[in-house]
Design a protein around this motif. Structure first.
Motif, PDB file in Angstrom:
ATOM      1  N   ILE A 196      63.755  86.525  52.036  1.00 28.45           N
ATOM      2  CA  ILE A 196      62.814  85.965  52.997  1.00 28.45           C
ATOM      3  C   ILE A 196      61.510  85.707  52.266  1.00 28.45           C
ATOM      4  N   VAL A 197      60.997  84.496  52.351  1.00 26.68           N
ATOM      5  CA  VAL A 197      59.700  84.150  51.794  1.00 26.68           C
ATOM      6  C   VAL A 197      58.745  83.933  52.961  1.00 26.68           C
ATOM      7  N   VAL A 198      57.631  84.638  52.944  1.00 26.22           N
ATOM      8  CA  VAL A 198      56.662  84.582  54.042  1.00 26.22           C
ATOM      9  C   VAL A 198      55.477  83.737  53.603  1.00 26.22           C
ATOM     10  N   GLY A 199      55.270  82.612  54.262  1.00 23.33           N
ATOM     11  CA  GLY A 199      54.160  81.721  53.934  1.00 23.33           C
ATOM     12  C   GLY A 199      54.657  80.367  53.492  1.00 23.33           C
ATOM     13  N   GLY A 200      54.327  79.333  54.257  1.00 18.29           N
ATOM     14  CA  GLY A 200      54.819  77.986  53.970  1.00 18.29           C
ATOM     15  C   GLY A 200      53.816  77.099  53.295  1.00 18.29           C
ATOM     16  N   GLY A 201      52.837  77.683  52.581  1.00 15.00           N
ATOM     17  CA  GLY A 201      51.962  76.874  51.737  1.00 15.00           C
ATOM     18  C   GLY A 201      52.672  76.520  50.451  1.00 15.00           C
ATOM     19  N   VAL A 202      51.912  75.970  49.507  1.00 13.95           N
ATOM     20  CA  VAL A 202      52.554  75.478  48.291  1.00 13.95           C
ATOM     21  C   VAL A 202      53.179  76.602  47.478  1.00 13.95           C
ATOM     22  N   ILE A 203      52.577  77.794  47.466  1.00 14.27           N
ATOM     23  CA  ILE A 203      53.146  78.905  46.699  1.00 14.27           C
ATOM     24  C   ILE A 203      54.462  79.367  47.307  1.00 14.27           C
ATOM     25  N   GLY A 204      54.470  79.629  48.607  1.00 15.19           N
ATOM     26  CA  GLY A 204      55.698  80.061  49.258  1.00 15.19           C
ATOM     27  C   GLY A 204      56.789  79.022  49.182  1.00 15.19           C
ATOM     28  N   ALA A 205      56.429  77.755  49.400  1.00 17.74           N
ATOM     29  CA  ALA A 205      57.423  76.678  49.331  1.00 17.74           C
ATOM     30  C   ALA A 205      58.010  76.565  47.937  1.00 17.74           C
ATOM     31  N   ALA A 206      57.154  76.684  46.914  1.00 19.61           N
ATOM     32  CA  ALA A 206      57.636  76.574  45.534  1.00 19.61           C
ATOM     33  C   ALA A 206      58.552  77.733  45.174  1.00 19.61           C
ATOM     34  N   ILE A 207      58.216  78.940  45.620  1.00 23.20           N
ATOM     35  CA  ILE A 207      59.058  80.094  45.314  1.00 23.20           C
ATOM     36  C   ILE A 207      60.399  79.985  46.030  1.00 23.20           C
ATOM     37  N   ALA A 208      60.388  79.592  47.303  1.00 24.91           N
ATOM     38  CA  ALA A 208      61.644  79.412  48.025  1.00 24.91           C
ATOM     39  C   ALA A 208      62.528  78.385  47.323  1.00 24.91           C
ATOM     40  N   HIS A 209      61.935  77.311  46.860  1.00 31.35           N
ATOM     41  CA  HIS A 209      62.679  76.271  46.157  1.00 31.35           C
ATOM     42  C   HIS A 209      63.292  76.805  44.873  1.00 31.35           C
ATOM     43  N   ARG A 210      62.513  77.547  44.094  1.00 28.78           N
ATOM     44  CA  ARG A 210      63.028  78.063  42.823  1.00 28.78           C
ATOM     45  C   ARG A 210      64.105  79.129  43.042  1.00 28.78           C
ATOM     46  N   LEU A 211      63.957  79.943  44.060  1.00 29.61           N
ATOM     47  CA  LEU A 211      65.001  80.925  44.359  1.00 29.61           C
ATOM     48  C   LEU A 211      66.304  80.226  44.750  1.00 29.61           C
ATOM     49  N   ALA A 212      66.179  79.131  45.474  1.00 26.24           N
ATOM     50  CA  ALA A 212      67.376  78.369  45.842  1.00 26.24           C
ATOM     51  C   ALA A 212      68.016  77.734  44.615  1.00 26.24           C
ATOM     52  N   LEU A 213      67.200  77.194  43.727  1.00 29.50           N
ATOM     53  CA  LEU A 213      67.731  76.628  42.484  1.00 29.50           C
ATOM     54  C   LEU A 213      68.478  77.682  41.677  1.00 29.50           C
ATOM     55  N   ALA A 214      67.984  78.903  41.740  1.00 32.02           N
ATOM     56  CA  ALA A 214      68.616  79.997  40.994  1.00 32.02           C
ATOM     57  C   ALA A 214      69.898  80.484  41.653  1.00 32.02           C
ATOM     58  N   GLY A 215      70.216  79.963  42.830  1.00 37.08           N
ATOM     59  CA  GLY A 215      71.440  80.347  43.508  1.00 37.08           C
ATOM     60  C   GLY A 215      71.399  81.717  44.135  1.00 37.08           C
ATOM     61  N   LEU A 216      70.242  82.117  44.642  1.00 35.35           N
ATOM     62  CA  LEU A 216      70.093  83.478  45.158  1.00 35.35           C
ATOM     63  C   LEU A 216      70.876  83.714  46.442  1.00 35.35           C
ATOM     64  N   GLY A 217      71.214  82.642  47.142  1.00 35.56           N
ATOM     65  CA  GLY A 217      71.971  82.806  48.381  1.00 35.56           C
ATOM     66  C   GLY A 217      71.221  82.240  49.567  1.00 35.56           C
ATOM     67  N   ARG A 218      71.337  82.902  50.694  1.00 33.26           N
ATOM     68  CA  ARG A 218      70.716  82.438  51.939  1.00 33.26           C
ATOM     69  C   ARG A 218      69.234  82.828  51.929  1.00 33.26           C
ATOM     70  N   ILE A 219      68.374  81.823  51.961  1.00 27.84           N
ATOM     71  CA  ILE A 219      66.926  82.044  51.869  1.00 27.84           C
ATOM     72  C   ILE A 219      66.273  81.505  53.130  1.00 27.84           C
ATOM     73  N   VAL A 220      65.397  82.310  53.726  1.00 33.16           N
ATOM     74  CA  VAL A 220      64.639  81.899  54.902  1.00 33.16           C
ATOM     75  C   VAL A 220      63.163  81.838  54.523  1.00 33.16           C
ATOM     76  N   LEU A 221      62.546  80.706  54.779  1.00 31.34           N
ATOM     77  CA  LEU A 221      61.108  80.516  54.551  1.00 31.34           C
ATOM     78  C   LEU A 221      60.417  80.558  55.905  1.00 31.34           C
ATOM     79  N   CYS A 222      59.614  81.580  56.136  1.00 29.12           N
ATOM     80  CA  CYS A 222      58.940  81.769  57.421  1.00 29.12           C
ATOM     81  C   CYS A 222      57.486  81.325  57.343  1.00 29.12           C
ATOM     82  N   ASP A 223      57.056  80.566  58.313  1.00 26.82           N
ATOM     83  CA  ASP A 223      55.640  80.228  58.431  1.00 26.82           C
ATOM     84  C   ASP A 223      55.230  80.360  59.888  1.00 26.82           C
ATOM     85  N   GLN A 224      54.041  80.919  60.114  1.00 25.48           N
ATOM     86  CA  GLN A 224      53.596  81.159  61.484  1.00 25.48           C
ATOM     87  C   GLN A 224      53.283  79.865  62.223  1.00 25.48           C
ATOM     88  N   GLY A 225      53.034  78.781  61.496  1.00 21.91           N
ATOM     89  CA  GLY A 225      52.810  77.487  62.115  1.00 21.91           C
ATOM     90  C   GLY A 225      53.778  76.471  61.547  1.00 21.91           C
TER      91      GLY A 225
END
Length: 400
Positions: free
Chosen positions: A10-39
């Motif tokens: 789970i990545v908390v925060g949908g700004g550029v840092i959170g979005a970039a980390i979620a993307h890289r974790l997906a590229l690495a094949g980590l599995g099911r990833i949820v990106l949460c943002d309050q807005g």
């Protein structure tokens, strides 16, 4: 009821840092990833209020190394990420007065070494005016010039990252406020949100100004102070047209403590200093006439045309600042909790490198305290605030 009941990360925060980390974790094949943002992604925090400056010039070498690793990603965005980040190569100038010329040379040498594939120069005032006729050089003794510097669109960058991440299977859960990190037997077990619980063995807090409160009950306390940030946009015909009499670069001016850059061909963005005292429980207050007027007065000393330019918009938002104005990146608290927050106005330009290195570290077991493995991230560890080992500039300016 939240349908995303389980995840691998789970990545908390949908700004550029959170979005970039979620993307890289997906590229690495980590599995099911949820990106949460309050807005909405890139809507409430610092990303959409960033000036989007791309530069290598810094006062601390670790920052230069991360931005040097990031710049090629912005330059080759479509091939590497997909979509458009809005990168524009305008050239970057760092302007200083007589008291900081040697500091400029020292920091410029670090940036020049990091660039490697292209020159970085120290320019005299007449050379500055020759390149950018829209600038006044009154009070300027020298400038560090990076031809490859420029800007990108921070909101478009984050949206592009999320779109690419979604294609890789990331679930972007907008309107989902993470209230608390959930721990079991000394390890992360997921998060509690306003719409239910999501189970996961890994949680990355990339929540900017909102900092570490979801993990505070686990003994994670970072000195991240939320501040209100702002920028304004003026109509300035020719500002982004190289060779035009009104052309300007992407610039930080240490003599007057401001930054500015062109936007497209006929507009100018510039920073607006604002009141740092904020309450994250309230909607961000818009910039006042006095705040914008003071910024116009300052910027017009360097870009005279701004004094009479039409203002076409302002933005205000929140960002999180640390005591040394550098981020906290790395494991903290129970196993499986990883932090990437407190970027203090400087996160955008280093986001690709931070995400790449953090994802590598996490996938190699570095979300466990004591097992972090990326040397380029070592200066940014969260534990430095408790030990007093803060990042200090090698050569400082008056304002930067």
């Amino acid at each position: 009821m939240n349908r995303n009941r389980t995840a691998d990360a789970i990545v908390v925060g949908g700004g550029v840092i959170g979005a970039a980390i979620a993307h890289r974790l997906a590229l690495a094949g980590l599995g099911r990833i949820v990106l949460c943002d309050q807005g909405r992604v890139a809507a409430q925090g610092a990303t959409a209020r960033s000036g989007g400056l791309l530069r290598l010039h810094h006062t601390a070498a670790p920052d230069t190394l991360l931005t040097a690793r990031s710049l090629p990603v912005f330059e080759q965005w479509t091939e590497r990420i997909g979509g458009d980040c809005g990168y524009r190569r305008t050239g970057f100038l760092m302007l200083v007065g007589p008291d900081h010329v040697e500091t400029l040379r020292a920091n410029g040498a670090v940036a020049a070494d990091a660039l490697r594939y292209e020159r970085a120069e120290i320019l005299a005032p007449d050379e500055i005016r020759s390149l950018y006729p829209g600038l006044s050089t009154e009070g300027v003794a020298a400038a560090a010039y990076e031809p490859a510097g420029g800007y990108a669109d921070p909101a478009a960058t984050a949206v592009s990252l999320v779109a690419s991440a979604r294609r890789l299977g990331v679930i972007a859960s907008e309107g989902t406020r993470v209230e608390r990190v959930w721990e079991r037997n000394g390890s992360v077990a997921g998060v509690h949100t306003g719409t239910g619980r999501i189970e996961a063995p890994l949680v990355v807090l990339a929540s900017g100004a909102w900092g570490d409160p979801p993990a505070a009950h686990l003994g994670v306390h970072l000195p991240v102070v939320p501040r209100r940030i702002g920028l304004a946009q003026a109509r300035l015909p020719g500002a982004g047209r190289r060779g035009s009499d009104a052309s300007v670069p992407t610039c930080i001016d240490d003599t007057i403590g401001c930054y500015f850059r062109p936007e497209a061909l006929d507009q100018l963005y510039f920073g607006v200093p604002s009141n740092p005292e904020v309450d994250l429980g309230q909607d961000v207050a818009p910039l006042t006439d006095d705040e914008v007027g003071a910024a116009v007065q300052a910027v017009s000393r360097r870009v005279p045309a701004v004094a009479t330019a039409e203002l076409v918009g302002t933005r205000a938002g929140y960002d999180g600042y640390t005591p040394d104005k550098r981020p906290a990146i790395g494991p903290a608290g129970p196993d499986g909790l990883y932090l990437a927050l407190g970027f203090s106005g400087g996160g955008f330009k280093m986001a690709p490198a931070v995400a790449e290195l953090a994802a590598q570290e996490i996938c190699e077991g570095g979300a466990v305290l004591g097992k972090a493995v990326q040397p380029l991230l070592e200066p940014y560890r969260p534990q430095r605030f408790e030990s007093g080992n803060l990042i200090t500039p090698e050569a400082s300016y008056a304002h930067m």
